[in-house]
Enzyme design. Structure first.
Site, short mmCIF file in Angstrom:
data_model
loop_
_atom_site.label_atom_id
_atom_site.label_comp_id
_atom_site.label_asym_id
_atom_site.label_seq_id
_atom_site.Cartn_x
_atom_site.Cartn_y
_atom_site.Cartn_z
N ASP A 13 0.88 -1.17 0.00
CA ASP A 13 0.00 0.00 0.00
C ASP A 13 0.91 1.22 0.00
O ASP A 13 1.36 1.67 1.05
CB ASP A 13 -0.90 -0.01 1.24
CG ASP A 13 -1.79 1.22 1.33
OD1 ASP A 13 -2.20 1.74 0.27
OD2 ASP A 13 -2.06 1.67 2.46
N GLU A 28 -1.30 -1.40 -4.76
CA GLU A 28 -2.56 -0.67 -4.92
C GLU A 28 -2.41 0.39 -6.01
O GLU A 28 -1.42 1.11 -6.06
CB GLU A 28 -2.96 0.00 -3.61
CG GLU A 28 -4.33 0.64 -3.68
CD GLU A 28 -4.80 1.13 -2.32
OE1 GLU A 28 -5.69 0.49 -1.75
OE2 GLU A 28 -4.26 2.15 -1.85
N HIS A 58 -2.26 1.14 7.06
CA HIS A 58 -1.52 0.89 5.82
C HIS A 58 -1.12 -0.58 5.71
O HIS A 58 -1.20 -1.18 4.64
CB HIS A 58 -0.29 1.79 5.74
CG HIS A 58 -0.62 3.24 5.83
ND1 HIS A 58 -1.22 3.94 4.81
CD2 HIS A 58 -0.45 4.14 6.84
CE1 HIS A 58 -1.42 5.20 5.19
NE2 HIS A 58 -0.95 5.34 6.42
#
Length: 175
Positions: free
Chosen positions: A11, A71, A143
């Site tokens: 992420d 992501e 996260h």
């Protein structure tokens, strides 16, 4: 005996980049590790990107994943923030590819739908489902929870043939 693989979820973010490593054997998921790479806001952008790069290199070296999931960027109203996020994403993609990993990218809503069942799930729902799907896992940050969700999404998205091919590549490379 099912083939066992290791997936790294990333992420990306300039301030905090979450990472999560999971194992998959057949349909069984296991938590391996997770964490957050932080960059020092007092440093230049270039130096902060180097911190992210060094952290991801260390994670990949330590856990030797078979594949990575990163992501995709969302559209931000703040152009400057979007550019910085894009640069952190580029580091995640570069480090993963340079390590020889197959890299997949997933939109945030796709990850949420895959893990929670709803494309507009909030952070607490993601964390709850991640911890349900990975017994014993405690995500150290939002996260890290998002990164674990990315790895889970990738595990659910990969075909059996891709898993077998990745395992054979790994065995052939002597990792």
């Amino acid at each position: 005996m099912p083939v066992s693989l290791t997936y790294l979820g990333i992420d990306p973010g300039l301030t905090a980049t979450g990472w999560g490593v999971i194992g998959i054997s057949g349909s069984r998921l296991t938590h391996i590790a997770n964490g957050t790479i932080t960059s020092n806001a007092r440093l230049s952008l270039a130096e902060r990107l180097v911190q992210i790069e060094a952290g991801l290199v260390q994670v990949i070296h330590e856990h030797a994943p078979d594949a990575a999931a990163v992501e995709q960027a969302f559209v931000a109203r703040d152009a400057s923030a979007a550019l910085k996020l894009g640069q952190a994403r580029a580091i995640a993609l570069l480090v993963s590819a340079r390590a020889g990993l197959a890299v997949a990218e997933y939109a945030p809503n796709h990850v949420k739908k895959s893990v929670v069942g709803a494309g507009h799930a909030d952070k607490s729902q993601i964390r709850l489902m991640v911890e349900m799907l990975l017994p014993g896992a405690k995500a150290g940050s939002e996260h890290a929870a998002d990164a674990l969700a990315l790895a889970i999404c990738h595990a659910h998205s990969g075909s059996a043939n891709e898993r077998i091919a990745a395992a054979l590549l790994r065995a052939g490379a002597g990792r």
